[in-house]
Structures are given as C-alpha cells and as structure tokens.
Scaffold this motif. Structure first.
Motif, PDB file in Angstrom:
ATOM      1  N   PRO A 205       0.826  -1.211   0.000  1.00  0.00           N
ATOM      2  CA  PRO A 205       0.000   0.000   0.000  1.00  0.00           C
ATOM      3  C   PRO A 205       0.859   1.260   0.000  1.00  0.00           C
ATOM      4  O   PRO A 205       2.061   1.223   0.297  1.00  0.00           O
ATOM      5  CB  PRO A 205      -0.771  -0.129   1.309  1.00  0.00           C
ATOM      6  CG  PRO A 205       0.180  -0.841   2.226  1.00  0.00           C
ATOM      7  CD  PRO A 205       0.986  -1.775   1.348  1.00  0.00           C
ATOM      8  N   GLY A 206       0.241   2.376  -0.351  1.00  0.00           N
ATOM      9  CA  GLY A 206       0.891   3.679  -0.225  1.00  0.00           C
ATOM     10  C   GLY A 206       1.955   3.978  -1.248  1.00  0.00           C
ATOM     11  O   GLY A 206       2.833   4.808  -0.999  1.00  0.00           O
ATOM     12  N   GLU A 207       1.910   3.333  -2.412  1.00  0.00           N
ATOM     13  CA  GLU A 207       2.889   3.620  -3.460  1.00  0.00           C
ATOM     14  C   GLU A 207       2.174   3.901  -4.781  1.00  0.00           C
ATOM     15  O   GLU A 207       1.263   3.170  -5.171  1.00  0.00           O
ATOM     16  CB  GLU A 207       3.871   2.463  -3.638  1.00  0.00           C
ATOM     17  CG  GLU A 207       4.784   2.248  -2.444  1.00  0.00           C
ATOM     18  CD  GLU A 207       5.931   1.295  -2.741  1.00  0.00           C
ATOM     19  OE1 GLU A 207       6.153   0.983  -3.930  1.00  0.00           O
ATOM     20  OE2 GLU A 207       6.594   0.861  -1.771  1.00  0.00           O
ATOM     21  N   ASP A 208       2.611   4.975  -5.463  1.00  0.00           N
ATOM     22  CA  ASP A 208       2.082   5.347  -6.775  1.00  0.00           C
ATOM     23  C   ASP A 208       2.944   4.744  -7.876  1.00  0.00           C
ATOM     24  O   ASP A 208       4.173   4.789  -7.807  1.00  0.00           O
ATOM     25  CB  ASP A 208       2.073   6.862  -6.950  1.00  0.00           C
ATOM     26  CG  ASP A 208       0.933   7.525  -6.216  1.00  0.00           C
ATOM     27  OD1 ASP A 208      -0.225   7.278  -6.593  1.00  0.00           O
ATOM     28  OD2 ASP A 208       1.200   8.298  -5.272  1.00  0.00           O
ATOM     29  N   ALA A 209       2.315   4.201  -8.897  1.00  0.00           N
ATOM     30  CA  ALA A 209       3.048   3.752 -10.084  1.00  0.00           C
ATOM     31  C   ALA A 209       3.385   4.976 -10.923  1.00  0.00           C
ATOM     32  O   ALA A 209       2.495   5.714 -11.347  1.00  0.00           O
ATOM     33  CB  ALA A 209       2.207   2.775 -10.884  1.00  0.00           C
ATOM     34  N   VAL A 210       4.674   5.225 -11.154  1.00  0.00           N
ATOM     35  CA  VAL A 210       5.082   6.418 -11.892  1.00  0.00           C
ATOM     36  C   VAL A 210       5.695   6.107 -13.247  1.00  0.00           C
ATOM     37  O   VAL A 210       5.772   6.986 -14.111  1.00  0.00           O
ATOM     38  CB  VAL A 210       6.074   7.275 -11.066  1.00  0.00           C
ATOM     39  CG1 VAL A 210       5.404   7.813  -9.820  1.00  0.00           C
ATOM     40  CG2 VAL A 210       7.333   6.490 -10.712  1.00  0.00           C
ATOM     41  N   LYS A 211       6.136   4.844 -13.469  1.00  0.00           N
ATOM     42  CA  LYS A 211       6.759   4.544 -14.753  1.00  0.00           C
ATOM     43  C   LYS A 211       6.761   3.043 -15.014  1.00  0.00           C
ATOM     44  O   LYS A 211       7.117   2.253 -14.147  1.00  0.00           O
ATOM     45  CB  LYS A 211       8.203   5.064 -14.794  1.00  0.00           C
ATOM     46  CG  LYS A 211       8.884   4.921 -16.148  1.00  0.00           C
ATOM     47  CD  LYS A 211      10.313   5.450 -16.108  1.00  0.00           C
ATOM     48  CE  LYS A 211      11.005   5.312 -17.465  1.00  0.00           C
ATOM     49  NZ  LYS A 211      12.414   5.756 -17.417  1.00  0.00           N
ATOM     50  N   LEU A 212       6.370   2.667 -16.225  1.00  0.00           N
ATOM     51  CA  LEU A 212       6.544   1.302 -16.695  1.00  0.00           C
ATOM     52  C   LEU A 212       7.917   1.205 -17.347  1.00  0.00           C
ATOM     53  O   LEU A 212       8.231   1.973 -18.253  1.00  0.00           O
ATOM     54  CB  LEU A 212       5.441   0.933 -17.695  1.00  0.00           C
ATOM     55  CG  LEU A 212       4.022   0.888 -17.123  1.00  0.00           C
ATOM     56  CD1 LEU A 212       2.993   0.785 -18.239  1.00  0.00           C
ATOM     57  CD2 LEU A 212       3.870  -0.295 -16.159  1.00  0.00           C
ATOM     58  N   GLU A 213       8.739   0.295 -16.863  1.00  0.00           N
ATOM     59  CA  GLU A 213      10.118   0.195 -17.319  1.00  0.00           C
ATOM     60  C   GLU A 213      10.224  -0.697 -18.559  1.00  0.00           C
ATOM     61  O   GLU A 213       9.796  -1.855 -18.540  1.00  0.00           O
ATOM     62  CB  GLU A 213      11.007  -0.354 -16.204  1.00  0.00           C
ATOM     63  CG  GLU A 213      11.053   0.513 -14.952  1.00  0.00           C
ATOM     64  CD  GLU A 213      11.791   1.824 -15.176  1.00  0.00           C
ATOM     65  OE1 GLU A 213      12.446   1.960 -16.228  1.00  0.00           O
ATOM     66  OE2 GLU A 213      11.725   2.698 -14.299  1.00  0.00           O
ATOM     67  N   VAL A 214      10.796  -0.155 -19.613  1.00  0.00           N
ATOM     68  CA  VAL A 214      10.965  -0.878 -20.875  1.00  0.00           C
ATOM     69  C   VAL A 214      12.417  -0.777 -21.304  1.00  0.00           C
ATOM     70  O   VAL A 214      13.030   0.302 -21.218  1.00  0.00           O
ATOM     71  CB  VAL A 214      10.050  -0.304 -21.979  1.00  0.00           C
ATOM     72  CG1 VAL A 214      10.335  -0.970 -23.317  1.00  0.00           C
ATOM     73  CG2 VAL A 214       8.594  -0.464 -21.589  1.00  0.00           C
TER      74      VAL A 214
END
Length: 444
Positions: A239-248
C-alpha cells in the motif's frame, strides 16, 4: 491531452528528479522448465485489480506470485459493522479517495447494456451545449463538458453515428453475474457486502429482476482479506505507493517504478504487469506509447436515509441516475440509500452542489422524507467506446490492461478479472475476449 489531469502523479514524477531511481536489470526470462514462480505485478487495488488477482491465484495454483500495489495507504481498514448508526458514522469518516471501488452507486446492474456512445454526439453534447450557450438550458445535462480532441480522435465513426453495440456489454455483464454468484467460489460467497435489492424499477414500472445492490467497498475489503488469508504465501500487498513509470528496455517490458508517500522510488522487476488503475491507467500507458483511451467521467454520489423501505433500485426522474437501497438501517429505523448519477468529463473531482441538489430533488419523488447523510464525487474511467479494455497490449505482450469500466465497475469487475486471468494463464475463455482487447485502439 490527459497530461496534467492527475496532480498527485505529476507531483510524484517531479519528486522523482530528487531521488536516485533504481535501474532495472535486463529481464531474465525463465525457461519453461524453471520451478521458480512467474512474477506478476498488479497496479491498482480496486475492483479490477483485486478481481484479476483472485482468478490468477485461484487457477494458477503455485505457478505464480502476485504483488498488488496501490496508492491507498489503508487498503484494508476494519470492516464496518452492519448495525446502522456505526455504519453511518464510519461512512462519513471514510477517506474514499475519489476511487469508485471505495465508494460507488451500489447498483449491480447487468441490465445496463446500452453504451453511452450509442447516443449520437448531437444528442449527447452538441445540442445541450448550444442550449447552454444561448441561455436555454434545461436542467443539469446542459453543463456536460468533454475532452473533445482526445474523444474525437478515439471515438469511431459508428459511435459518432450512434449505432449501439449492446451485445458486447451484455456478454461481460452477464459473465460477471455468473462469477459473483458462482457457488463453487467459496471465497467470493463468504464475503458479506450487503447485497440487498431485488431488481431495478424503471420509470414505466417495469422491474429488471436481474439487477441488485451491494456495497462495493465492503466487497473489495472482504476480497482482499480473503486473498491474504488464503494465498498469503503467494500474494503480497504493497500500500501507499504510486506507479510512476513502466520500465521498458530493448522493446521488452521489465517492470515498474513506484514512489511512496515520502518520495522514495523503487523499481520492481516483473514477468507480467497488469495496469488496473482506472483513469490513472491512461497516462502511465501513454508514456510508453501504448493506447489506453480512458477518460475521467465524474459522477456524484449522495447517501440519504428514508422511512420508505424499497426493495428495488429506483430509477430517478429525467434519467439522472439511481437510488439504490442499502442493507443498512440507521439508529432511527430508516433505510439507507445511495444516489448516483451524471457524467461530467472534467479533471476535477470537486463536488458540484448543483448536481447534488438535482439528485436530491429527483430522489424526493420516491423518498419524500429523505435526510442527507453524505456526499462525494469520483472519476469513473470510461473508454472511448464504453467497453472495458481487457487483455494484452499490442506493443508489449507482457503488459495487460484491465480498465475502462466506466459506471459499470460493480457490474463487470469480477467477470473482467476472470477474463483477463484466463488470457494471462492461457486458459480457454468462457466468453469471447475480442470485443474488449486493447488492440482495438491503434492510434499510437
């Protein structure tokens, strides 16, 4: 066009410049003979993400580990008691975070098959806009606003002309109800979510008996609690974490970078990633050129009580929304109802008190002695053609979407999760997945 719509995410990205992000190592794909479980990361702890986790864990047995990440810090608060006054007190104090899976209209509505895009843009927006511009508006519908450039780009000609595709919506709606009422699914059947109404009463008095009502917040908390107890060794919740980037890297999806409340970034490798973030799904995908045309359609929610004890969801006059009876009675013996309605395409989730009053006024025709308890607004993630996006993306075969439910999250969530899990696990799909595949949008 969606840039700037999610202030919290923008702030997270800005904070990322002040921390050293962990760089993903090149993904080492496991051979089919490897005993190590496949790592699946699900972004989003609402109805879509939890339903996907449920069926992945149920059908994959020991072959996968699932990590579910959500920005909400209190994913699993104490379940409110069903005695009236205590439930009302907790309801008013809940931080619902403007997320439909925390609090919505309570309507489980498989009869709602007509997509909003079945109506022409003239009837839906042009004509109300003209009447509003010339001071001849008739009620709250005139103030609907659209993200025109993005909407026009994604909306197909058949929807511009108002040709409906009811069968696609009907299929996923009915499939969800089979999942919700599946007697073999002991976990789902064990959840007490206050299922109550016996159908929806239309304006002409016809009863749609397939419909019902229930508290989606209680269901999601019950499902999460059940998953943790049953699959705790293979199911991790962060909990308590925002997804900021999908790593490619080199055209291959490697994992996801998240950021906690203190601005600390973490990159997690994954074999497969599911994006189930509602309206937040769009920008995350767009950053890696993956089409995800999902828009923030704001709806208003009002909780009231009344001495009227209806056993049916009530359709409000003018088609503005519904009044869904809840299983809860307050300390004065009054039935609780959840009013819901309106569609406003706007980045704001601030309350529009004109909308609230319009819902109350429409509800008074059925509930003349209603008393106001609570009001809120939330973004419903509506897709360009009002069908959910369920399946792998065309650009990255290990990136999956489960979003775009619009106002039907409580009516298609479990079915959508099972349909996606079947695709991810290579199982035979019980309904045709083609109408919902993200690859139907190819503008990127």
């Amino acid at each position: 066009m969606l840039r700037g719509l999610i202030p919290r995410r923008v702030a997270a990205i800005a904070a990322a410049s002040n921390v050293q992000l962990q760089r993903c190592q090149p993904q080492r794909r496991r051979s089919s003979s490897s005993p190590s479980p496949e790592r699946v990361v699900i972004l989003g702890g609402g109805m879509a993400g939890l339903s996907t986790a449920r069926y992945l864990l149920r059908h994959a047995q020991s072959s996968i580990d699932v990590t579910l990440i959500d920005s909400n810090t209190d994913l699993l608060p104490a379940k409110p008691p069903t005695s009236g006054a205590s439930y009302v007190e907790e309801l008013c104090e809940q931080n619902h975070n403007c997320i439909p899976s925390r609090r919505n209209g309570n309507v489980i509505c498989p009869s709602l098959t007509v997509p909003w895009t079945a109506r022409s843009l003239w009837a839906e927006a042009f004509w109300p806009g003209l009447k509003s511009a010339f001071g001849n508006s008739e009620g709250p519908s005139a103030s609907i606003s659209f993200d025109w450039p993005s909407l026009m780009r994604d909306r197909r000609t058949k929807f511009l002309l108002g040709r409906p595709e009811h069968q696609s919506n009907q299929s996923i709606l009915q499939y969800h109800m089979r999942c919700l009422d599946d007697p073999s699914d002991e976990l789902v059947q064990s959840i007490d979510y206050g299922r109550f109404s016996l159908g929806t009463k239309l304006l002409d008095g016809i009863i749609k008996e397939m419909d019902s009502s229930g508290d989606i917040g209680l269901f999601c908390r019950g499902l999460l609690d059940g998953l943790l107890k049953k699959y705790g060794d293979r199911f991790t919740v962060i909990p308590g974490e925002d997804a900021v980037k999908l790593e490619v890297e080199d055209g291959v999806l490697q994992g996801v970078t998240t950021m906690d409340q203190n601005g600390n970034a973490t990159t997690r490798e994954a074999d497969k990633v599911v994006v189930a973030l509602g309206v937040n799904s769009a920008q995350l995908c767009r950053d890696i050129n993956v089409p995800c045309p999902v828009y923030p359609a704001k709806g208003h929610l009002v909780t009231v009580s009344s001495t009227v004890d209806s056993k049916y969801n009530l359709t409000l006059e003018g088609g503005v929304g519904y009044a869904a009876p809840m299983a809860h009675i307050d300390s004065d013996g009054r039935r609780l109802y959840r009013l819901s309605g309106f569609v406003d395409f706007t980045p704001s989730v601030d309350l529009d008190y004109g909308r609230v009053e319009a819902l109350l006024e429409a509800a008074r025709q059925h509930l003349p002695d209603l008393e106001l308890i609570d009001t809120s607004a939330c973004h419903r993630p509506i897709s360009a053609d009002d069908r959910p996006l369920i399946g792998a993306t065309a650009r990255y075969k290990d990136l999956y979407l489960c979003t775009g439910f619009g106002s039907r999250g409580w009516s298609i969530g479990l079915g959508s999760g099972k349909l996606l899990a079947s695709q991810m696990l290579g199982l035979e799909c019980e309904i045709d997945p083609a109408p919902y595949l993200p690859s139907r949008f190819r503008w990127a």
